[in-house]
Design a protein around this motif. Sequence first.
Motif, PDB file in Angstrom:
ATOM      1  N   THR A   1       0.828  -1.210   0.000  1.00 22.27           N
ATOM      2  CA  THR A   1       0.000   0.000   0.000  1.00 22.27           C
ATOM      3  C   THR A   1       0.869   1.269   0.000  1.00 22.27           C
ATOM      4  O   THR A   1       0.339   2.364   0.102  1.00 22.27           O
ATOM      5  CB  THR A   1      -0.916   0.075   1.245  1.00 22.27           C
ATOM      6  OG1 THR A   1      -0.097  -0.018   2.409  1.00 22.27           O
ATOM      7  CG2 THR A   1      -1.940  -1.032   1.254  1.00 22.27           C
TER       8      THR A   1
ATOM      9  N   GLU B   1       3.295   4.402  -1.176  1.00 22.36           N
ATOM     10  CA  GLU B   1       3.033   5.334  -2.268  1.00 22.36           C
ATOM     11  C   GLU B   1       4.019   5.197  -3.431  1.00 22.36           C
ATOM     12  O   GLU B   1       4.003   5.995  -4.358  1.00 22.36           O
ATOM     13  CB  GLU B   1       3.005   6.768  -1.730  1.00 22.36           C
ATOM     14  CG  GLU B   1       1.754   7.004  -0.891  1.00 22.36           C
ATOM     15  CD  GLU B   1       1.645   8.418  -0.360  1.00 22.36           C
ATOM     16  OE1 GLU B   1       1.198   9.290  -1.132  1.00 22.36           O
ATOM     17  OE2 GLU B   1       2.018   8.650   0.805  1.00 22.36           O
TER      18      GLU B   1
ATOM     19  N   ASN C   1       1.133   3.823  -7.971  1.00 21.52           N
ATOM     20  CA  ASN C   1      -0.126   4.562  -7.911  1.00 21.52           C
ATOM     21  C   ASN C   1      -1.311   3.780  -7.380  1.00 21.52           C
ATOM     22  O   ASN C   1      -2.169   4.318  -6.700  1.00 21.52           O
ATOM     23  CB  ASN C   1      -0.497   5.071  -9.307  1.00 21.52           C
ATOM     24  CG  ASN C   1       0.421   6.198  -9.716  1.00 21.52           C
ATOM     25  OD1 ASN C   1       0.948   6.909  -8.854  1.00 21.52           O
ATOM     26  ND2 ASN C   1       0.635   6.356 -11.010  1.00 21.52           N
ATOM     27  N   ASP C   2      -1.385   2.512  -7.739  1.00 19.55           N
ATOM     28  CA  ASP C   2      -2.572   1.754  -7.343  1.00 19.55           C
ATOM     29  C   ASP C   2      -2.207   0.281  -7.131  1.00 19.55           C
ATOM     30  O   ASP C   2      -1.108  -0.147  -7.485  1.00 19.55           O
ATOM     31  CB  ASP C   2      -3.670   1.908  -8.403  1.00 19.55           C
ATOM     32  CG  ASP C   2      -3.185   1.452  -9.770  1.00 19.55           C
ATOM     33  OD1 ASP C   2      -2.641   0.329  -9.865  1.00 19.55           O
ATOM     34  OD2 ASP C   2      -3.322   2.215 -10.739  1.00 19.55           O
TER      35      ASP C   2
ATOM     36  N   ASN D   1      -3.402   7.955   7.995  1.00 15.13           N
ATOM     37  CA  ASN D   1      -3.354   8.728   6.750  1.00 15.13           C
ATOM     38  C   ASN D   1      -3.649   7.897   5.511  1.00 15.13           C
ATOM     39  O   ASN D   1      -3.744   8.413   4.417  1.00 15.13           O
ATOM     40  CB  ASN D   1      -1.966   9.373   6.577  1.00 15.13           C
ATOM     41  CG  ASN D   1      -1.691  10.344   7.694  1.00 15.13           C
ATOM     42  OD1 ASN D   1      -2.613  10.976   8.208  1.00 15.13           O
ATOM     43  ND2 ASN D   1      -0.431  10.451   8.097  1.00 15.13           N
ATOM     44  N   LEU D   2      -3.753   6.619   5.736  1.00 11.79           N
ATOM     45  CA  LEU D   2      -3.996   5.721   4.612  1.00 11.79           C
ATOM     46  C   LEU D   2      -5.489   5.362   4.592  1.00 11.79           C
ATOM     47  O   LEU D   2      -5.978   4.729   5.519  1.00 11.79           O
ATOM     48  CB  LEU D   2      -3.150   4.458   4.792  1.00 11.79           C
ATOM     49  CG  LEU D   2      -3.126   3.472   3.644  1.00 11.79           C
ATOM     50  CD1 LEU D   2      -2.357   4.023   2.453  1.00 11.79           C
ATOM     51  CD2 LEU D   2      -2.500   2.162   4.104  1.00 11.79           C
ATOM     52  N   PRO D   3      -6.208   5.787   3.550  1.00 14.72           N
ATOM     53  CA  PRO D   3      -7.637   5.449   3.506  1.00 14.72           C
ATOM     54  C   PRO D   3      -7.820   3.937   3.537  1.00 14.72           C
ATOM     55  O   PRO D   3      -7.012   3.211   2.953  1.00 14.72           O
ATOM     56  CB  PRO D   3      -8.101   6.020   2.165  1.00 14.72           C
ATOM     57  CG  PRO D   3      -7.059   7.008   1.756  1.00 14.72           C
ATOM     58  CD  PRO D   3      -5.779   6.558   2.379  1.00 14.72           C
TER      59      PRO D   3
ATOM     60  N   ASN E   1      -7.472   1.889   0.435  1.00 16.22           N
ATOM     61  CA  ASN E   1      -6.164   1.550  -0.137  1.00 16.22           C
ATOM     62  C   ASN E   1      -5.715   0.165   0.308  1.00 16.22           C
ATOM     63  O   ASN E   1      -5.008  -0.515  -0.409  1.00 16.22           O
ATOM     64  CB  ASN E   1      -5.127   2.608   0.239  1.00 16.22           C
ATOM     65  CG  ASN E   1      -5.359   3.904  -0.525  1.00 16.22           C
ATOM     66  OD1 ASN E   1      -6.503   4.280  -0.771  1.00 16.22           O
ATOM     67  ND2 ASN E   1      -4.273   4.580  -0.895  1.00 16.22           N
TER      68      ASN E   1
END
Length: 315
Positions: free
Chosen positions: A102, A104, A107-108, A205-207, A210
Amino acid sequence: TASPRHGAGGNSENQNHPTEAERETWKEVDVVLKDALGILDELQAYKGAGQEIREAIQNPSDEALQDQAWAAVVPLVGKLKTFYEFSQRLEAALHSLLRALTSETYNDPTQHLEREQALAKQFAEILHFTLRFDELKMTNPAIQNDFSYYRRTLSRMRINNVPAEGENEVNNELANRISLFYADATPMLKSLSDGTTKFVSENKNLPIENTTDVLSTMATVCKVMLETPEYRSRFSSEETFSFCLRVMVGVIILYDYVHPVGAFAKSSKIDMKGCIKVLRDQPPNSVEGLLNALRYTTKHLNDESTTKTIKSMLQ
Ligand SMILES: *[C@@H]1O[C@H](CO)[C@@H](O)[C@H](O)[C@H]1NC(C)=O
């Protein structure tokens, strides 16, 4: 290296050889996974002390029988403790994988899974282990029986001030935690989902999406591999095929536990109908256990929001 056992789909070389960026996490997880097979073998061979316990209970004044039962149970409790401790190591390994998958850096989740194939494979192996472990545990009532006998005997010894040999193995506090662990129908999965939930709450901070997106993407990858004939023909063995089925079910259940509305809701990023269809297209005997896992160990199947179609497909 020799042909990989689970090399279907993707580049199997990449799945077994971490890139430089993956290496640190991969090694950490690899140490844990190396012990997983041994744990499954031990669990499979676990016979329990049912007979010794029964005889001791039926003859409460026969000291020799009490001693025999205790002597049989103490080493078994040592094993159960090892399994429990392994669940914690596995949880820590999952934590490291989630952190990497997860991050950064990409991107996904799709990019993550493409660029971090070796980590994705480890994640799959953890889920595979988890479902196997829980299947074995579920069909072995001796485990809880042995453990509760151990606890009862231990507390009786304490009341009578008998110095309990073997208590050093598992003290009272640890015994409570282990007992809670085995009280769950699917303890390993519970520990993974608790671990994932903890990961989500520690990373404010990580939704949450994600993290759950990693799971739904993995479910999709498995489903596509299983339902596409061209991929299917590339599976190196039946074993690889059932590995993939089990991983798909594992990520679905984990998603269902961790995601607020679960895997069966309309908004779910997992195509549940498609996944169930893949399962139902297999010979019934081979997937009954996995269908039962979806029926009985998920959290949201019986929610109002689950469509009738899905409910009836699982009936
Ligand atoms: C969460 O995922 C989105 C979309 O994949 C991404 O743009 C965003 O940077 C991620 N957030 C964090 C904190 O990694």
